[in-house]
Enzyme design. Structure first.
Site, PDB file in Angstrom:
ATOM      1  N   ASP A 156      27.715  40.767  33.508  1.00  0.00           N
ATOM      2  CA  ASP A 156      26.772  40.780  34.729  1.00  0.00           C
ATOM      3  C   ASP A 156      25.454  41.595  34.294  1.00  0.00           C
ATOM      4  O   ASP A 156      25.579  42.831  34.044  1.00  0.00           O
ATOM      5  CB  ASP A 156      27.344  40.962  35.927  1.00  0.00           C
ATOM      6  CG  ASP A 156      26.801  40.679  37.085  1.00  0.00           C
ATOM      7  OD1 ASP A 156      27.085  39.798  38.167  1.00  0.00           O
ATOM      8  OD2 ASP A 156      25.431  41.215  37.460  1.00  0.00           O
ATOM      9  N   ASN A 163      31.837  33.858  45.200  1.00  0.00           N
ATOM     10  CA  ASN A 163      31.145  33.615  46.723  1.00  0.00           C
ATOM     11  C   ASN A 163      30.619  32.053  46.602  1.00  0.00           C
ATOM     12  O   ASN A 163      30.175  31.531  46.041  1.00  0.00           O
ATOM     13  CB  ASN A 163      29.890  34.545  46.704  1.00  0.00           C
ATOM     14  CG  ASN A 163      30.220  35.958  46.568  1.00  0.00           C
ATOM     15  OD1 ASN A 163      31.224  36.488  46.944  1.00  0.00           O
ATOM     16  ND2 ASN A 163      29.517  36.774  45.941  1.00  0.00           N
ATOM     17  N   HIS A 168      30.846  30.731  39.907  1.00  0.00           N
ATOM     18  CA  HIS A 168      30.874  31.984  39.114  1.00  0.00           C
ATOM     19  C   HIS A 168      32.084  32.805  39.598  1.00  0.00           C
ATOM     20  O   HIS A 168      32.142  32.989  41.033  1.00  0.00           O
ATOM     21  CB  HIS A 168      29.951  32.518  38.522  1.00  0.00           C
ATOM     22  CG  HIS A 168      28.716  33.030  39.652  1.00  0.00           C
ATOM     23  ND1 HIS A 168      28.085  32.139  40.336  1.00  0.00           N
ATOM     24  CD2 HIS A 168      28.701  34.433  40.434  1.00  0.00           C
ATOM     25  CE1 HIS A 168      27.433  32.907  41.334  1.00  0.00           C
ATOM     26  NE2 HIS A 168      27.895  34.262  41.356  1.00  0.00           N
ATOM     27  N   PHE A 169      32.919  33.313  38.824  1.00  0.00           N
ATOM     28  CA  PHE A 169      34.044  34.392  39.252  1.00  0.00           C
ATOM     29  C   PHE A 169      33.281  35.741  38.667  1.00  0.00           C
ATOM     30  O   PHE A 169      33.320  35.714  37.458  1.00  0.00           O
ATOM     31  CB  PHE A 169      35.242  34.073  38.879  1.00  0.00           C
ATOM     32  CG  PHE A 169      36.220  33.046  39.439  1.00  0.00           C
ATOM     33  CD1 PHE A 169      35.674  31.580  39.224  1.00  0.00           C
ATOM     34  CD2 PHE A 169      36.910  33.395  40.068  1.00  0.00           C
ATOM     35  CE1 PHE A 169      36.387  30.321  39.612  1.00  0.00           C
ATOM     36  CE2 PHE A 169      37.636  31.906  41.032  1.00  0.00           C
ATOM     37  CZ  PHE A 169      37.381  30.864  40.654  1.00  0.00           C
ATOM     38  N   HIS A 170      33.448  36.604  39.441  1.00  0.00           N
ATOM     39  CA  HIS A 170      32.987  38.141  39.282  1.00  0.00           C
ATOM     40  C   HIS A 170      34.425  38.841  38.787  1.00  0.00           C
ATOM     41  O   HIS A 170      35.456  38.829  39.562  1.00  0.00           O
ATOM     42  CB  HIS A 170      32.543  39.016  40.285  1.00  0.00           C
ATOM     43  CG  HIS A 170      31.114  38.367  40.933  1.00  0.00           C
ATOM     44  ND1 HIS A 170      29.928  38.939  40.348  1.00  0.00           N
ATOM     45  CD2 HIS A 170      30.827  37.347  41.760  1.00  0.00           C
ATOM     46  CE1 HIS A 170      28.899  38.444  41.220  1.00  0.00           C
ATOM     47  NE2 HIS A 170      29.699  37.370  41.749  1.00  0.00           N
ATOM     48  N   HIS A 210      27.142  35.658  50.512  1.00  0.00           N
ATOM     49  CA  HIS A 210      26.897  36.439  49.399  1.00  0.00           C
ATOM     50  C   HIS A 210      26.495  35.752  48.077  1.00  0.00           C
ATOM     51  O   HIS A 210      26.328  36.416  47.150  1.00  0.00           O
ATOM     52  CB  HIS A 210      27.516  37.714  49.216  1.00  0.00           C
ATOM     53  CG  HIS A 210      26.963  38.930  49.089  1.00  0.00           C
ATOM     54  ND1 HIS A 210      26.307  39.284  47.834  1.00  0.00           N
ATOM     55  CD2 HIS A 210      26.674  40.030  49.698  1.00  0.00           C
ATOM     56  CE1 HIS A 210      25.670  40.504  48.243  1.00  0.00           C
ATOM     57  NE2 HIS A 210      26.058  40.862  49.157  1.00  0.00           N
ATOM     58  N   GLN A 211      26.369  34.511  47.999  1.00  0.00           N
ATOM     59  CA  GLN A 211      26.036  33.823  46.735  1.00  0.00           C
ATOM     60  C   GLN A 211      24.538  33.832  46.344  1.00  0.00           C
ATOM     61  O   GLN A 211      23.698  33.327  47.631  1.00  0.00           O
ATOM     62  CB  GLN A 211      26.603  32.421  46.887  1.00  0.00           C
ATOM     63  CG  GLN A 211      26.513  31.535  45.576  1.00  0.00           C
ATOM     64  CD  GLN A 211      27.037  30.072  45.551  1.00  0.00           C
ATOM     65  OE1 GLN A 211      27.395  29.546  46.674  1.00  0.00           O
ATOM     66  NE2 GLN A 211      27.219  29.703  44.242  1.00  0.00           N
TER      67      GLN A 211
HETATM   68  P1  AMP Z   1      26.313  35.912  43.425  1.00  0.00           P
HETATM   69  O1  AMP Z   1      25.874  36.838  44.339  1.00  0.00           O
HETATM   70  O2  AMP Z   1      28.101  35.978  43.515  1.00  0.00           O
HETATM   71  O3  AMP Z   1      25.762  34.617  43.265  1.00  0.00           O
HETATM   72  O4  AMP Z   1      26.299  36.830  41.881  1.00  0.00           O
HETATM   73  C1  AMP Z   1      25.428  36.387  41.279  1.00  0.00           C
HETATM   74  C2  AMP Z   1      25.373  37.202  40.007  1.00  0.00           C
HETATM   75  O5  AMP Z   1      24.643  36.988  39.018  1.00  0.00           O
HETATM   76  C3  AMP Z   1      24.774  38.850  40.365  1.00  0.00           C
HETATM   77  O6  AMP Z   1      25.972  39.691  40.018  1.00  0.00           O
HETATM   78  C4  AMP Z   1      23.779  39.092  39.286  1.00  0.00           C
HETATM   79  O7  AMP Z   1      23.740  40.480  38.743  1.00  0.00           O
HETATM   80  C5  AMP Z   1      24.149  38.084  38.248  1.00  0.00           C
HETATM   81  N1  AMP Z   1      23.071  37.673  37.345  1.00  0.00           N
HETATM   82  C6  AMP Z   1      21.802  36.944  37.723  1.00  0.00           C
HETATM   83  N2  AMP Z   1      21.215  36.656  36.581  1.00  0.00           N
HETATM   84  C7  AMP Z   1      21.724  36.863  35.621  1.00  0.00           C
HETATM   85  C8  AMP Z   1      21.638  36.853  34.130  1.00  0.00           C
HETATM   86  N3  AMP Z   1      20.503  36.459  33.653  1.00  0.00           N
HETATM   87  N4  AMP Z   1      22.513  37.457  33.387  1.00  0.00           N
HETATM   88  C9  AMP Z   1      23.828  37.947  33.765  1.00  0.00           C
HETATM   89  N5  AMP Z   1      24.056  37.935  35.133  1.00  0.00           N
HETATM   90  C10 AMP Z   1      23.212  37.560  35.996  1.00  0.00           C
END
Ligand code: AMP
Length: 137
Positions: free
Chosen positions: A29, A85, A98-100, A91-92
């Protein structure tokens, strides 16, 4: 609608790749909540978890524990959260599933969670569970 993760999948913008197979890509991330914060995405282009095919879902389920083990081994962190999310209120920000994988090394870094729990009423709970069983089929 194309997202930034499509651009990563197409190789149009770079990422710090940590895993790839036929169905899944994982990369660091760009805004980590803790060292080792990793995103695991299906190659299938769906915004939300409930839209995924069984094949993409199975592929994600198969690799998530492996990626979590690698994050633990490399960061030395023995606790972590898996976060996924769906929708802006939830919070998406990027509308590609995607899974964090987020290490939780201490109280002040990693994922912070608000958990405003209520109390489940027994009768209403059984009625709700029954409806859910029917919906799952
Ligand atoms: P969400 O809030 O679950 O949609 O999380 C999106 C995640 O994508 C956030 O933690 C961002 O930091 C991450 N993110 C956005 N753009 C990039 C990128 N180019 N490379 C890696 N992570 C990214």
């Amino acid at each position: 609608m194309s997202t930034i993760f499509d651009k990563i999948l197409e190789g149009d913008i770079p990422c710090h790749k940590v895993y790839e197979d036929e169905h899944v890509l994982a990369f660091l991330d760009i805004g980590p909540l803790a060292l080792g914060h990793t995103l695991v995405i299906p190659k299938e282009r769906k915004a939300y978890l409930h839209e995924l095919s069984d094949e993409a879902a199975a592929a994600l389920g198969r690799v998530l524990p492996r990626i979590a083990r690698a994050v633990m081994e490399v960061t030395g962190c023995d606790q972590y959260n898996i976060l996924q999310n769906n929708g802006p209120r939830a919070h998406q920000a990027v509308f590609h599933v995607h899974f964090h994988v987020i290490p939780k090394p201490n109280e002040s870094s990693g994922l912070g969670i608000r958990w405003p729990s209520a109390s489940l009423d027994g009768g209403a709970g059984e009625e709700l569970a029954s409806k859910l069983r029917d919906a799952i089929g």
